[in-house]
Write a protein that holds these residues in place. Structure first.
Motif: not given
Length: 433
Positions: A164-169, A261-265, A269-276
């Motif tokens: 839920l956190a990566p959906l909401i935050v 894991l958010p920092k790893y990705f 893989f150069h993912l920004d906040l909207s793609h994490l």
């Protein structure tokens, strides 16, 4: 309380409808509490790349902020387990939820690494009580044959919170700013506290519990109560050390996944906040399956003729083996291959964790469950403190996650070996003796 019951024990954890289902409603409340718990602690991990740009967090700063949480979590666990044993789960759980929720919302006031560290320290003190309180509640509400499944179900709330956190935050952050993200989960916390206050009682005092379900819950109670025991005395038992060492070795891996894991990705893989969100949602969905599946896993081994303890240990061995391939992740170039490998490892960890938590109620009387869970979880938080310190410094210097994933792949088998040496066949503690 009479131990006589007419209902046969069901290893699957699901019993005849005539028993009633109040205990599973209690389990649902534990599930939602754990979901909120993990939403609160996951927010800063998701916002770490953003905070690096807005307030200048370095890898070492971030490691220290995580360390502040882990240190408080370790300290709080000693107090929380004893608190829950003393004042009970009804009042104790509400107090615990209130403290961590106010601390989580307090992050919105921070403007520097030091202020975030203070907020995380307060959050760690509050959140430390969730698992001792939940394990104590399971011991009160479930017979031994159903505890690992109940633990697996409420423990899967950790994964739901992390989903839920990566959906909401990200959505809240994009539309209202990062400070609003820290305030969001306070609403869920307030609703849960009201729900718990209205609906939770001990089994003997619950107004809607049927006599059949009460007898089912208490059918092993006389053998499992035992006297109240000071936690200092509990340190004299090999079983306490078996649980604590296993937590010390394996809990840090979950903390590493949760906070890095958010920092790893983002880095790999150069993912920004909207793609994490997508990779984290997929990984934590797999870990939710692992939590419930791991809690269920001893049942088929029982049917194959294993003892209750033997089935638990074999289930833990199965989960430990599933984690091993994660050491290869440093050589992967595909984002989705990394997601699959991490999802299996995270699911295996949660299956391991559900069974490891249940070993406490396997080995100790109910009156000691909260305290032993607190001692072991404190050891796990201490390990989390060390992995955060190591990760912050090694990533600042090498920018490589390889050594961290090698550690993650090996510690479960080592932990299981030490558990079997210190507590052969999960031998029960005779505190009265």
């Amino acid at each position: 309380m009479s131990r006589v019951t007419t209902e046969p024990e069901q290893e699957s954890g699901f019993t005849s409808p005539r028993l009633g289902h109040v205990r599973w409603t209690i389990c649902a409340m534990l599930f939602f509490a754990t979901s909120i718990n993990y939403m609160d602690r996951q927010v800063i991990a998701l916002l770490a790349p953003t905070l690096q740009h807005t307030i200048g967090l370095t890898e070492i700063n971030y490691g220290y902020i995580v360390d502040a949480f882990q240190a408080a979590y370790a300290i709080g666990l000693l107090l929380a387990g004893r608190l829950v044993d003393k004042i009970g789960t009804r009042i104790g759980y509400m107090l615990i939820m209130g403290i961590w929720s106010l601390s989580a919302m307090g992050h919105a006031l921070a403007n520097s690494a030091l202020e975030f560290g203070i907020a995380r320290f307060c959050l760690g003190l509050g959140e430390s009580g969730n698992f001792p309180a939940a394990i104590k509640t399971v011991a009160e509400w479930f017979p031994q044959s159903e505890r690992s499944l109940a633990t697996g179900i409420f423990n899967s709330g950790a994964n739901v919170g992390a989903i839920l956190a990566p959906l909401i935050v990200p959505w809240v952050t994009v539309h209202f700013g990062w400070r609003a993200a820290f305030l969001t989960t306070g609403i869920f916390s307030a609703l849960w506290i009201l729900w718990w206050w209205k609906n939770y009682r001990k089994p003997a005092d619950h107004p809607t519990l049927t006599g059949a379900e009460l007898r089912h819950i208490y059918k092993e109670a006389a053998a499992q109560m035992g006297p109240s025991t000071p936690w200092i005395r509990l340190l004299g038992y090999r079983q306490t050390w078996a649980f604590s060492i296993a937590k010390f070795l394996t809990d840090p891996i979950w903390w590493f996944y949760l906070f890095w894991l958010p920092k790893y990705f983002s880095a790999r893989f150069h993912l920004d906040l909207s793609h994490l969100g997508l990779p984290l949602i997929l990984i934590y969905n797999m870990s939710a399956v692992g939590s419930i599946g791991g809690g269920w896993l001893p049942a088929p081994f029982r049917k194959l003729g294993f003892s209750a303890a033997g089935a638990r240990l074999v289930a833990m061995l199965f989960c430990a083996c599933l984690v091993v391939p994660v050491f290869t992740i440093g050589h992967l170039h595909s984002e989705f291959a990394a997601i699959a490998l991490l999802g299996i490892a995270a699911g295996a960890h949660q299956g391991w964790s559900a069974n490891l938590f249940t070993t406490v109620s396997d080995m100790f009387p109910r009156t000691a469950v909260g305290s032993v869970t607190g001692i072991g979880s404190m050891a796990g938080a201490t390990g989390g403190f060390l992995i955060a310190f190591y990760a912050g410094h090694v990533l600042q210097r090498t920018h490589s996650y390889s050594s961290l994933f090698v550690i993650a792949s090996t510690v479960y088998l080592l932990a299981l070996l030490l558990v079997t040496l210190l507590a052969p066949n999960l031998r029960k503690v005779d505190i009265a003796a």
